[in-house]
Design a protein around this motif. Structure first.
Motif, PDB file in Angstrom:
ATOM      1  N   THR A  29      -4.314  18.640 -19.533  1.00 44.09           N
ATOM      2  CA  THR A  29      -3.048  18.882 -20.224  1.00 44.09           C
ATOM      3  C   THR A  29      -1.954  18.999 -19.174  1.00 44.09           C
ATOM      4  OG1 THR A  29      -4.201  20.125 -21.951  1.00 44.09           O
ATOM      5  CG2 THR A  29      -1.804  20.410 -21.802  1.00 44.09           C
ATOM      6  N   ILE A  30      -0.856  18.268 -19.384  1.00 39.51           N
ATOM      7  CA  ILE A  30       0.250  18.295 -18.426  1.00 39.51           C
ATOM      8  C   ILE A  30       1.498  18.830 -19.118  1.00 39.51           C
ATOM      9  CG2 ILE A  30       1.682  16.935 -16.859  1.00 39.51           C
ATOM     10  CD1 ILE A  30      -0.585  14.939 -16.642  1.00 39.51           C
ATOM     11  N   ILE A  31       2.026  19.894 -18.587  1.00 41.69           N
ATOM     12  CA  ILE A  31       3.247  20.504 -19.123  1.00 41.69           C
ATOM     13  C   ILE A  31       4.458  19.878 -18.442  1.00 41.69           C
ATOM     14  CG2 ILE A  31       4.488  22.697 -19.418  1.00 41.69           C
ATOM     15  CD1 ILE A  31       1.682  24.063 -19.149  1.00 41.69           C
ATOM     16  N   ASN A  32       5.499  19.628 -19.211  1.00 42.41           N
ATOM     17  CA  ASN A  32       6.723  18.988 -18.695  1.00 42.41           C
ATOM     18  C   ASN A  32       6.439  17.616 -18.096  1.00 42.41           C
ATOM     19  OD1 ASN A  32       8.339  21.243 -19.367  1.00 42.41           O
ATOM     20  ND2 ASN A  32       7.806  22.257 -17.443  1.00 42.41           N
ATOM     21  N   ASP A  33       5.597  16.860 -18.759  1.00 45.69           N
ATOM     22  CA  ASP A  33       5.241  15.529 -18.256  1.00 45.69           C
ATOM     23  C   ASP A  33       6.467  14.624 -18.189  1.00 45.69           C
ATOM     24  OD1 ASP A  33       3.628  13.112 -17.710  1.00 45.69           O
ATOM     25  OD2 ASP A  33       4.222  12.601 -19.764  1.00 45.69           O
ATOM     26  N   SER A  34       6.540  13.825 -17.118  1.00 42.09           N
ATOM     27  CA  SER A  34       7.648  12.874 -16.972  1.00 42.09           C
ATOM     28  C   SER A  34       7.147  11.476 -16.621  1.00 42.09           C
ATOM     29  CB  SER A  34       8.598  13.353 -15.859  1.00 42.09           C
ATOM     30  OG  SER A  34       7.895  13.489 -14.633  1.00 42.09           O
ATOM     31  N   ILE A  35       5.823  11.316 -16.514  1.00 43.09           N
ATOM     32  CA  ILE A  35       5.251  10.033 -16.092  1.00 43.09           C
ATOM     33  C   ILE A  35       4.456   9.359 -17.196  1.00 43.09           C
ATOM     34  CG2 ILE A  35       3.670   8.938 -14.447  1.00 43.09           C
ATOM     35  CD1 ILE A  35       4.500  11.094 -12.438  1.00 43.09           C
ATOM     36  N   GLY A  36       3.654  10.147 -17.914  1.00 46.32           N
ATOM     37  CA  GLY A  36       2.957   9.602 -19.075  1.00 46.32           C
ATOM     38  C   GLY A  36       1.543   9.133 -18.824  1.00 46.32           C
ATOM     39  N   SER A  37       1.045   9.229 -17.580  1.00 50.27           N
ATOM     40  CA  SER A  37      -0.314   8.767 -17.304  1.00 50.27           C
ATOM     41  C   SER A  37      -0.845   9.397 -16.023  1.00 50.27           C
ATOM     42  CB  SER A  37      -0.362   7.241 -17.179  1.00 50.27           C
ATOM     43  OG  SER A  37       0.403   6.818 -16.060  1.00 50.27           O
ATOM     44  N   VAL A  38      -2.165   9.348 -15.870  1.00 50.99           N
ATOM     45  CA  VAL A  38      -2.821   9.819 -14.653  1.00 50.99           C
ATOM     46  C   VAL A  38      -3.838   8.765 -14.220  1.00 50.99           C
ATOM     47  CG1 VAL A  38      -2.565  12.278 -15.161  1.00 50.99           C
ATOM     48  CG2 VAL A  38      -4.603  11.050 -15.953  1.00 50.99           C
ATOM     49  N   ILE A  39      -4.249   8.835 -12.952  1.00 50.14           N
ATOM     50  CA  ILE A  39      -5.266   7.929 -12.420  1.00 50.14           C
ATOM     51  C   ILE A  39      -6.348   8.752 -11.734  1.00 50.14           C
ATOM     52  CG2 ILE A  39      -5.749   6.131 -10.703  1.00 50.14           C
ATOM     53  CD1 ILE A  39      -2.940   5.045 -11.207  1.00 50.14           C
ATOM     54  N   LEU A  40      -7.593   8.433 -12.032  1.00 48.70           N
ATOM     55  CA  LEU A  40      -8.724   9.060 -11.346  1.00 48.70           C
ATOM     56  C   LEU A  40      -9.342   8.015 -10.429  1.00 48.70           C
ATOM     57  CD1 LEU A  40     -10.555  11.591 -11.097  1.00 48.70           C
ATOM     58  CD2 LEU A  40     -12.079  10.492 -12.753  1.00 48.70           C
ATOM     59  N   GLU A  41      -9.449   8.345  -9.158  1.00 47.54           N
ATOM     60  CA  GLU A  41      -9.988   7.419  -8.153  1.00 47.54           C
ATOM     61  C   GLU A  41     -11.285   7.983  -7.590  1.00 47.54           C
ATOM     62  OE1 GLU A  41      -8.415   6.689  -3.883  1.00 47.54           O
ATOM     63  OE2 GLU A  41      -7.250   5.350  -5.176  1.00 47.54           O
ATOM     64  N   ILE A  42     -12.359   7.176  -7.661  1.00 44.27           N
ATOM     65  CA  ILE A  42     -13.665   7.609  -7.175  1.00 44.27           C
ATOM     66  C   ILE A  42     -14.108   6.664  -6.063  1.00 44.27           C
ATOM     67  CG2 ILE A  42     -16.036   8.191  -7.804  1.00 44.27           C
ATOM     68  CD1 ILE A  42     -15.147   8.384 -10.701  1.00 44.27           C
ATOM     69  N   ASN A  43     -14.189   7.186  -4.863  1.00 44.08           N
ATOM     70  CA  ASN A  43     -14.596   6.382  -3.715  1.00 44.08           C
ATOM     71  C   ASN A  43     -16.124   6.261  -3.703  1.00 44.08           C
ATOM     72  OD1 ASN A  43     -15.099   5.149  -1.307  1.00 44.08           O
ATOM     73  ND2 ASN A  43     -14.109   6.689  -0.030  1.00 44.08           N
ATOM     74  N   LYS A  44     -16.619   5.070  -4.016  1.00 42.29           N
ATOM     75  CA  LYS A  44     -18.064   4.821  -4.014  1.00 42.29           C
ATOM     76  C   LYS A  44     -18.443   3.778  -2.965  1.00 42.29           C
ATOM     77  CE  LYS A  44     -18.968   6.176  -8.794  1.00 42.29           C
ATOM     78  NZ  LYS A  44     -19.621   5.797 -10.077  1.00 42.29           N
ATOM     79  N   ARG A  45     -17.617   3.673  -1.936  1.00 38.91           N
ATOM     80  CA  ARG A  45     -17.931   2.702  -0.884  1.00 38.91           C
ATOM     81  C   ARG A  45     -19.283   3.003  -0.246  1.00 38.91           C
ATOM     82  NH1 ARG A  45     -12.323   3.485   0.312  1.00 38.91           N
ATOM     83  NH2 ARG A  45     -11.076   1.622  -0.119  1.00 38.91           N
ATOM     84  N   TYR A  46     -19.629   4.279  -0.159  1.00 45.46           N
ATOM     85  CA  TYR A  46     -20.890   4.642   0.478  1.00 45.46           C
ATOM     86  C   TYR A  46     -22.090   4.400  -0.443  1.00 45.46           C
ATOM     87  CZ  TYR A  46     -20.869   8.904  -2.348  1.00 45.46           C
ATOM     88  OH  TYR A  46     -20.878   9.791  -3.399  1.00 45.46           O
ATOM     89  N   ILE A  47     -21.833   4.115  -1.725  1.00 44.40           N
ATOM     90  CA  ILE A  47     -22.916   3.840  -2.677  1.00 44.40           C
ATOM     91  C   ILE A  47     -23.043   2.348  -2.936  1.00 44.40           C
ATOM     92  CG2 ILE A  47     -23.734   4.176  -5.040  1.00 44.40           C
ATOM     93  CD1 ILE A  47     -22.358   6.870  -5.046  1.00 44.40           C
TER      94      ILE A  47
END
Length: 394
Positions: A29-47
């Motif tokens: 939940t984001i209060i006072n949102d001004s962007i409208g989206s989020v990004i989740l980045e998972i580094n799996k280079r080692y896998i």
């Protein structure tokens, strides 16, 4: 009726597949949102040599949800606009984050199963921050391995005598352990066993990596003998659950490089030596991860034909099939651009601004040098190019 049953069966199969593919749920939940989206980045280079990225839009209630897959307990990056924070996730986890857009990432509330893990990690990173700006790190080459040292730590290593440096590291480690123990003893907190392993790995290998870096890079500066690094004989404790920790991965890579440099066999490629040392002295998933890393580097640096025996050995012996991707990509590229193969055609502008195609130079000697203005060895190479130019004049 059969059609309805068939549709129901398809829905059930699809739901099952999604559940199998995504074992972690991140909500927020984001209060006072001004962007409208989020990004989740998972580094799996080692896998599997990939970086997975998930994007989620906020709904009318300023909430978002992301389902993803985590194979090994590790840190992931949550990005909100230009700001970001690290989160700890493990298989079958659930985590809820709540923050105000004005105070992110300094202030975050955590909920669900992973709340205490992330509360401690958030406090830990605020008290012991890591600089994310890569240009603030210096690199030192020992053999073919590059140590990466933050410029502030580098100054300390340069000035500090061995006994004082060891004491400094012990004091820092004790502060970190005290923070962890105080949090863990709180009856209202619950840290998972996986997070405890991750954090203990963070503490152990942060200390060990700094010790190895100091002892190897500044051996001459501080006149160190081999006894300074005698701790290497007992420090490495292989644990596949620790692979998600960057300190663990970096230490193992540096450790094997160091061992092989002092047991070098000049008749054999250094990459083959690194690969074989990992094969015979490491164990479990850690062993095959390390073998894959050295093999991938060898395929980028050496003639593919010289590396083919260990490539075939890895493909045959590796039981962790997802690790195959780490070596398959460089293997295909190595074969595509191996010495003796026809170079692919391309077009670039010359110094006069004219477009030149490689095919126009067929039958001539063509030298390509890719360099950067901040790279001192690159600048020295440009001067050396004049000798090469005279040698192939005409």
């Amino acid at each position: 009726m059969r059609t309805l049953f068939f549709c129901f069966l398809l829905i059930q199969i699809s739901t099952t597949l999604i559940a199998q593919q995504a074992n972690v749920l991140l909500t927020g939940t984001i209060i006072n949102d001004s962007i409208g989206s989020v990004i989740l980045e998972i580094n799996k280079r080692y896998i599997n040599n990939t970086v997975e990225e998930y994007s989620a839009s906020l709904n009318a209630s300023q909430n978002f949800g992301i389902a993803c897959r985590i194979e090994i307990p590790q840190l992931v990056t949550l990005r909100y606009g230009e700001k970001s924070c690290q989160l700890f996730l493990e298989p079958n986890d659930s985590l809820h984050v709540e923050f105000n857009s004005q105070t992110f990432p300094e202030k975050i509330k955590f909920g669900q199963r992973a709340k205490d893990n992330n509360s401690l990690w958030h406090n830990y990173t605020k008290q012991f921050p890591k600089d994310p700006i890569i240009f603030n790190y210096r690199q030192y080459r020992k053999g073919i391995h590059y140590y990466k040292i933050h410029q502030d730590l580098d100054k300390i290593m340069y000035k500090t005598a061995p006994a004082d440096f060891v004491q400094r590291l012990k004091t820092e480690r004790k502060q970190k352990e005290s923070m962890y123990l105080l949090f863990n003893e709180d009856p209202d907190r619950h840290l998972t066993d996986e997070f405890k392993t991750f954090l203990q790995t963070e503490l152990n290998y942060d200390y060990s990596l700094k010790m190895l870096t100091y002892g190897d890079v500044y051996q001459g500066r501080h006149r160190l003998d081999t006894s300074f690094l005698s701790f290497l004989d007992t420090v490495l404790v292989l644990d596949d659950l620790s692979l998600g920790n960057e300190n663990y991965r970096e230490f193992i890579t540096a450790f094997v490089h160091y061992r092989c440099r002092y047991q070098a066999n000049k008749s054999e490629s250094i990459y083959v030596q690194l690969y074989n040392y990992s094969k015979y002295y490491l164990d479990g998933r850690t062993k095959y991860f390390t073998m894959a890393q050295f093999l991938a580097t060898a395929l980028r640096k050496e003639n593919p034909s010289a590396i083919l025996p260990i490539y075939e050995d890895f493909i045959k012996e590796n039981p962790y099939y997802e690790l195959d991707k780490i070596v398959l990509d460089p293997f295909q590229k190595a074969n595509q651009f191996a010495a003796g193969t026809t170079a692919p055609n391309f077009a670039l502008k010359n110094a006069q601004g004219e477009v030149v195609q490689l095919s126009q130079l067929k039958g001539k000697v063509v030298y390509l040098d890719f360099w950067a203005s901040w790279c001192r060895p690159c600048m020295q190479k440009i001067q050396a190019l004049q000798t090469l130019k005279r040698r192939f004049e005409g």
